[in-house]
Every structure is written in C-alpha cells, then in structure tokens.
Scaffold this motif. Sequence first.
Motif, mmCIF file in Angstrom:
data_model
loop_
_atom_site.group_PDB
_atom_site.id
_atom_site.type_symbol
_atom_site.label_atom_id
_atom_site.label_comp_id
_atom_site.label_asym_id
_atom_site.label_seq_id
_atom_site.Cartn_x
_atom_site.Cartn_y
_atom_site.Cartn_z
ATOM 1 N N ASP A 8 -84.172 82.734 -89.363
ATOM 2 C CA ASP A 8 -83.973 83.316 -88.200
ATOM 3 C C ASP A 8 -83.943 84.765 -88.328
ATOM 4 O O ASP A 8 -83.122 85.728 -89.328
ATOM 5 C CB ASP A 8 -82.483 83.436 -87.271
ATOM 6 C CG ASP A 8 -81.731 83.717 -86.405
ATOM 7 O OD1 ASP A 8 -83.039 84.368 -86.124
ATOM 8 O OD2 ASP A 8 -80.814 83.162 -85.586
ATOM 9 N N GLY A 12 -77.032 88.118 -86.373
ATOM 10 C CA GLY A 12 -76.171 87.842 -85.735
ATOM 11 C C GLY A 12 -75.174 88.357 -85.708
ATOM 12 O O GLY A 12 -74.590 89.777 -85.831
ATOM 13 N N SER A 53 -77.289 76.546 -75.689
ATOM 14 C CA SER A 53 -78.362 77.076 -76.494
ATOM 15 C C SER A 53 -77.952 76.785 -77.899
ATOM 16 O O SER A 53 -79.664 76.945 -78.431
ATOM 17 C CB SER A 53 -79.251 78.402 -75.989
ATOM 18 O OG SER A 53 -77.706 79.412 -76.661
ATOM 19 N N ALA A 55 -77.165 79.157 -79.794
ATOM 20 C CA ALA A 55 -77.048 80.319 -79.885
ATOM 21 C C ALA A 55 -76.081 80.623 -80.759
ATOM 22 O O ALA A 55 -75.927 81.818 -81.917
ATOM 23 C CB ALA A 55 -77.792 81.473 -79.158
ATOM 24 N N ARG A 58 -76.416 81.226 -84.922
ATOM 25 C CA ARG A 58 -76.855 82.453 -85.660
ATOM 26 C C ARG A 58 -75.655 83.554 -86.357
ATOM 27 O O ARG A 58 -76.015 84.392 -87.262
ATOM 28 C CB ARG A 58 -78.042 83.663 -84.372
ATOM 29 C CG ARG A 58 -78.144 84.630 -84.952
ATOM 30 C CD ARG A 58 -79.052 85.598 -83.779
ATOM 31 N NE ARG A 58 -80.512 84.479 -83.585
ATOM 32 C CZ ARG A 58 -81.666 85.806 -82.740
ATOM 33 N NH1 ARG A 58 -80.612 86.134 -81.412
ATOM 34 N NH2 ARG A 58 -82.464 84.761 -83.210
ATOM 35 N N ARG A 100 -85.343 76.726 -76.845
ATOM 36 C CA ARG A 100 -83.746 77.650 -77.208
ATOM 37 C C ARG A 100 -83.440 76.823 -78.624
ATOM 38 O O ARG A 100 -82.675 76.928 -79.489
ATOM 39 C CB ARG A 100 -82.993 78.016 -76.614
ATOM 40 C CG ARG A 100 -83.160 79.434 -75.345
ATOM 41 C CD ARG A 100 -82.332 79.972 -74.904
ATOM 42 N NE ARG A 100 -82.651 80.802 -73.673
ATOM 43 C CZ ARG A 100 -83.246 82.091 -74.016
ATOM 44 N NH1 ARG A 100 -82.833 82.891 -74.892
ATOM 45 N NH2 ARG A 100 -83.767 82.591 -72.887
ATOM 46 N N ARG A 101 -82.550 75.816 -77.905
ATOM 47 C CA ARG A 101 -81.800 74.999 -79.162
ATOM 48 C C ARG A 101 -83.123 74.561 -80.039
ATOM 49 O O ARG A 101 -82.679 74.352 -81.222
ATOM 50 C CB ARG A 101 -81.651 73.063 -78.354
ATOM 51 C CG ARG A 101 -80.118 72.520 -79.164
ATOM 52 C CD ARG A 101 -79.754 71.216 -77.641
ATOM 53 N NE ARG A 101 -79.690 72.078 -76.828
ATOM 54 C CZ ARG A 101 -79.105 71.844 -75.508
ATOM 55 N NH1 ARG A 101 -80.353 70.829 -75.322
ATOM 56 N NH2 ARG A 101 -78.831 72.365 -73.995
ATOM 57 N N TYR A 104 -83.279 77.363 -82.570
ATOM 58 C CA TYR A 104 -82.062 77.480 -82.803
ATOM 59 C C TYR A 104 -81.670 76.273 -84.175
ATOM 60 O O TYR A 104 -81.049 76.552 -85.342
ATOM 61 C CB TYR A 104 -80.597 77.711 -82.234
ATOM 62 C CG TYR A 104 -80.747 79.269 -81.761
ATOM 63 C CD1 TYR A 104 -80.707 80.021 -82.385
ATOM 64 C CD2 TYR A 104 -80.771 79.280 -80.128
ATOM 65 C CE1 TYR A 104 -80.808 81.558 -82.303
ATOM 66 C CE2 TYR A 104 -80.918 80.487 -79.666
ATOM 67 C CZ TYR A 104 -81.012 81.884 -80.393
ATOM 68 O OH TYR A 104 -80.619 82.745 -79.883
ATOM 69 N N TRP A 105 -81.729 74.784 -84.076
ATOM 70 C CA TRP A 105 -81.271 73.951 -84.616
ATOM 71 C C TRP A 105 -82.690 73.954 -85.697
ATOM 72 O O TRP A 105 -81.764 73.511 -87.289
ATOM 73 C CB TRP A 105 -81.523 72.691 -83.921
ATOM 74 C CG TRP A 105 -80.359 72.108 -82.939
ATOM 75 C CD1 TRP A 105 -79.410 72.868 -82.741
ATOM 76 C CD2 TRP A 105 -80.286 70.815 -82.855
ATOM 77 N NE1 TRP A 105 -79.202 71.858 -81.451
ATOM 78 C CE2 TRP A 105 -79.545 71.166 -81.605
ATOM 79 C CE3 TRP A 105 -81.671 69.495 -82.592
ATOM 80 C CZ2 TRP A 105 -79.086 70.235 -80.550
ATOM 81 C CZ3 TRP A 105 -80.648 68.753 -81.472
ATOM 82 C CH2 TRP A 105 -79.449 68.571 -80.537
ATOM 83 N N HIS A 108 -81.398 76.784 -88.242
ATOM 84 C CA HIS A 108 -80.150 76.702 -89.267
ATOM 85 C C HIS A 108 -80.142 75.501 -89.300
ATOM 86 O O HIS A 108 -78.915 74.933 -89.650
ATOM 87 C CB HIS A 108 -78.948 77.487 -88.014
ATOM 88 C CG HIS A 108 -79.500 78.735 -87.935
ATOM 89 N ND1 HIS A 108 -79.448 80.012 -88.583
ATOM 90 C CD2 HIS A 108 -79.931 79.306 -86.555
ATOM 91 C CE1 HIS A 108 -78.964 80.939 -88.000
ATOM 92 N NE2 HIS A 108 -79.796 80.722 -86.847
ATOM 93 N N MET A 207 -88.160 84.682 -83.488
ATOM 94 C CA MET A 207 -88.427 83.538 -84.283
ATOM 95 C C MET A 207 -89.385 82.357 -83.618
ATOM 96 O O MET A 207 -89.414 81.682 -85.087
ATOM 97 C CB MET A 207 -87.267 82.700 -83.347
ATOM 98 C CG MET A 207 -85.533 83.184 -83.356
ATOM 99 S SD MET A 207 -84.370 82.831 -82.479
ATOM 100 C CE MET A 207 -84.350 81.404 -83.250
#
Length: 264
Positions: A8, A12, A53, A55, A58, A100-101, A104-105, A108, A207
């Motif tokens: 990422d 954050g 999401s 988020a 992060r 977005r998910r 991020y998934w 992370h 990203m």
Amino acid sequence: KLIAVPDDPVIGDIRRGQALLDGVVAYQGDQRRIDAADWSGKAGTPYADYLHSFAWLRDLSTVATRARGAPVAELLMARWLDAYGEKVDALAWRPDLWGRRILYWTAHAPLILSSTDLVYRSSVLNTLARGARHLDRGADKAPPGARRIAAWCGVVAAGLLIPGGDPRRAFGEAGLVRALATGTSDDGGAVSRSPAMLLDAIMLLSMLRETYAARRLDLPEAVQAALARMVPALLGTTHGDRMLSSWQGGGPATADHVTAVIEA
C-alpha cells in the motif's frame, strides 16, 4: 490463494490507527466501539464507506505490527463475513466499495489472513472471489468518477492476484480506461471539478500500480498517462499548505493525506 501481496503506497492516519488498537473505529467525527460498529449504517455516509471499504486496514497497519494488528482486523473481518459474506446487500456489495475492498484486502492480506483457522481463511478468500465475480457484472453500474474507477480497479486487481485471472485482467483494463475517460478531462481534472474526487482517483490508481508491481508488471500505458495528467491537475487545486480547495466536495482532507497521495 493470492498470487502476490502488493504494497500500500499511501501511509495511513496515525490517530485512526491508534483508535483501532484502543477498540474504537473513528472517522470524521463519528466513532463506535469495535464490538458495536454499525455495519448497517446509512449508505453514503463517510463512516459507513470507511468501514465497508476496509480503508481502516491502512490506518491499522500504519501503527501496528502484524502480531498486534491482526486480532483487530480479523475480528472486524469475521463480523463483516458473518453479516455479508453470503448476503448481497445494497450497501456492503456496492461496486465501488467492492473495488476498494479488493485493493485493501490484498494489500493488507497479512492482517486478515494470519489466522490458523482454515475455515476463516477459506471464507475470506472465497468471498474475495465472489466479490470479483460481482464486479465483473456490475463495475459499470457505479456512478462515473472515482466510484466507477474504484470498481474497475478492483476487477483489474482481482485479475492480477487471483489465479487464472488473465481474461479478467484484460476485461478490467478495458473497463478502467473507459472509466477514466468518463471520469476525467483531457487536462487530467475531474469531470465533476471536485478536487476530492481527483485525490481519491489518484490514490486508487497508485494502489493499483503497486498491484502490477507485485506481479513485476507495469501499469498500462493509457492508465499511466492518465495518472501523469491527474497529479498536476490536483496540485493546481491545492493551497500553499497543500490543503484542497473547498469546492465541489473539496474537503475535508488533511495536508498530510494529500502529500502522501501525491508522493505515492
């Protein structure tokens, strides 16, 4: 399984990350205890979008090691899966939130896939695959702008990181180019003239670029060219302190976040 785990590129928010370690999900003045986080919050609110999401992963990863952050992430993930893993919900399964998910998934994954519970891990990965199939059919249903760009970024990321994804990747790249054409102007600005939307879209593409990098691939030329136009356009909407101009939804955004996205 995931073929790779991308980085990422955006740091954050430290305060929000620390709040998560303290058992609180906090975003733009709204905060709830993790054990009382309202997954069914009103659609479209900043807090609901932040929660659904993922988020917050992060923010959590910015302040916590995997050992300290994984229990928090897995608790919230398990609660989301219980509520929505097998249920298509208008808010939770909104195309832009799924896009977005997926970003991020995958970025992370160490926080949400460290568990030795094979049933839980399988549920996460199977739901990820279901979400990707949902986006295959629904990405173009997202409103033009950052939401549609987010949805198509999710399709492309799934094509890059889920085995057998080459056809999806090609399909997703074509959709993303269309989304950028309808969401941005020739000068790189947002068609909505919203600095906040432009900032969001740049963050998403940053990203996605790391997703390509995780596969040792380059961002498609058309997407890279769009990103190269968007950053100067965003800089033209910032003040000397790097805060966004306040028109068409120009805030709130901290100077630190704007700087982090530009650097990414």
